[in-house]
Motif scaffolding. Structure first.
Motif, PDB file in Angstrom:
ATOM      1  N   ASN A 153       6.918   0.218   2.599  1.00 35.00           N
ATOM      2  CA  ASN A 153       7.852   0.184   3.721  1.00 35.00           C
ATOM      3  C   ASN A 153       7.225   0.540   5.052  1.00 35.00           C
ATOM      4  O   ASN A 153       7.815   0.267   6.092  1.00 35.00           O
ATOM      5  N   THR A 154       6.099   1.169   5.045  1.00 36.65           N
ATOM      6  CA  THR A 154       5.418   1.530   6.281  1.00 36.65           C
ATOM      7  C   THR A 154       3.948   1.188   6.135  1.00 36.65           C
ATOM      8  O   THR A 154       3.360   1.393   5.080  1.00 36.65           O
ATOM      9  N   ILE A 155       3.395   0.660   7.184  1.00 35.24           N
ATOM     10  CA  ILE A 155       1.972   0.325   7.155  1.00 35.24           C
ATOM     11  C   ILE A 155       1.227   1.372   7.977  1.00 35.24           C
ATOM     12  O   ILE A 155       1.087   1.256   9.191  1.00 35.24           O
ATOM     13  N   TYR A 156       0.864   2.418   7.303  1.00 33.02           N
ATOM     14  CA  TYR A 156       0.045   3.481   7.880  1.00 33.02           C
ATOM     15  C   TYR A 156      -1.278   3.468   7.124  1.00 33.02           C
ATOM     16  O   TYR A 156      -1.379   2.861   6.058  1.00 33.02           O
ATOM     17  N   PRO A 157      -2.293   4.126   7.628  1.00 32.56           N
ATOM     18  CA  PRO A 157      -3.590   4.105   6.930  1.00 32.56           C
ATOM     19  C   PRO A 157      -3.500   4.494   5.450  1.00 32.56           C
ATOM     20  O   PRO A 157      -4.203   3.913   4.622  1.00 32.56           O
ATOM     21  N   ASP A 158      -2.616   5.422   5.104  1.00 36.03           N
ATOM     22  CA  ASP A 158      -2.529   5.824   3.700  1.00 36.03           C
ATOM     23  C   ASP A 158      -1.866   4.753   2.827  1.00 36.03           C
ATOM     24  O   ASP A 158      -1.963   4.794   1.610  1.00 36.03           O
ATOM     25  N   SER A 159      -1.211   3.777   3.423  1.00 42.56           N
ATOM     26  CA  SER A 159      -0.611   2.676   2.657  1.00 42.56           C
ATOM     27  C   SER A 159      -1.687   1.832   1.988  1.00 42.56           C
ATOM     28  O   SER A 159      -1.472   1.281   0.909  1.00 42.56           O
ATOM     29  N   ILE A 160      -2.839   1.727   2.631  1.00 45.27           N
ATOM     30  CA  ILE A 160      -3.931   0.914   2.094  1.00 45.27           C
ATOM     31  C   ILE A 160      -4.350   1.404   0.712  1.00 45.27           C
ATOM     32  O   ILE A 160      -4.580   0.614  -0.193  1.00 45.27           O
ATOM     33  N   SER A 161      -4.406   2.718   0.528  1.00 50.28           N
ATOM     34  CA  SER A 161      -4.799   3.243  -0.789  1.00 50.28           C
ATOM     35  C   SER A 161      -3.738   2.935  -1.838  1.00 50.28           C
ATOM     36  O   SER A 161      -4.075   2.658  -2.992  1.00 50.28           O
TER      37      SER A 161
END
Length: 102
Positions: A71-79
């Motif tokens: 739901n959110t594309i933040y740097p931690d979403s990549i992992s």
């Protein structure tokens, strides 16, 4: 038979298939977005899944799920996305912002 799923103000109708499904809801930086519109979306998604008896998890370490809902594309979403791909999970990317928001 058809089943109606309610996501906030949207109604989604799908063909009913007998299956077990578990969703992993992922909202990066949850504490920062808690009081925002995205935070409300998180609340509504959990409520919709509960009302429709669909199991879900918000535990980022839980690997027992079928679909990852980002739901959110933040740097931690990549992992989270990488972990899902490595474990052959389906991924849904959900955008909550529009061009007008910027």
């Amino acid at each position: 038979m058809k089943i109606k799923l309610y996501f906030g103000m949207e109604n989604v109708i799908i063909d009913w298939v007998m299956f077990y499904m578990k969703i992993k809801l992922y909202f990066g930086m949850e504490n920062a977005i808690k009081k925002s519109g995205i935070g409300r979306a998180f609340y509504h998604q959990k409520k919709a899944l509960t009302l429709n008896n669909i199991e879900f998890t918000t535990d980022k370490n839980d690997l027992d799920y079928d679909i990852l809902h980002i739901n959110t594309i933040y740097p931690d979403s990549i992992s989270m996305i990488k972990q899902a791909r490595e474990n052959n999970k389906k991924i849904i990317y959900h955008a909550h912002s529009t061009e007008e928001d910027f």
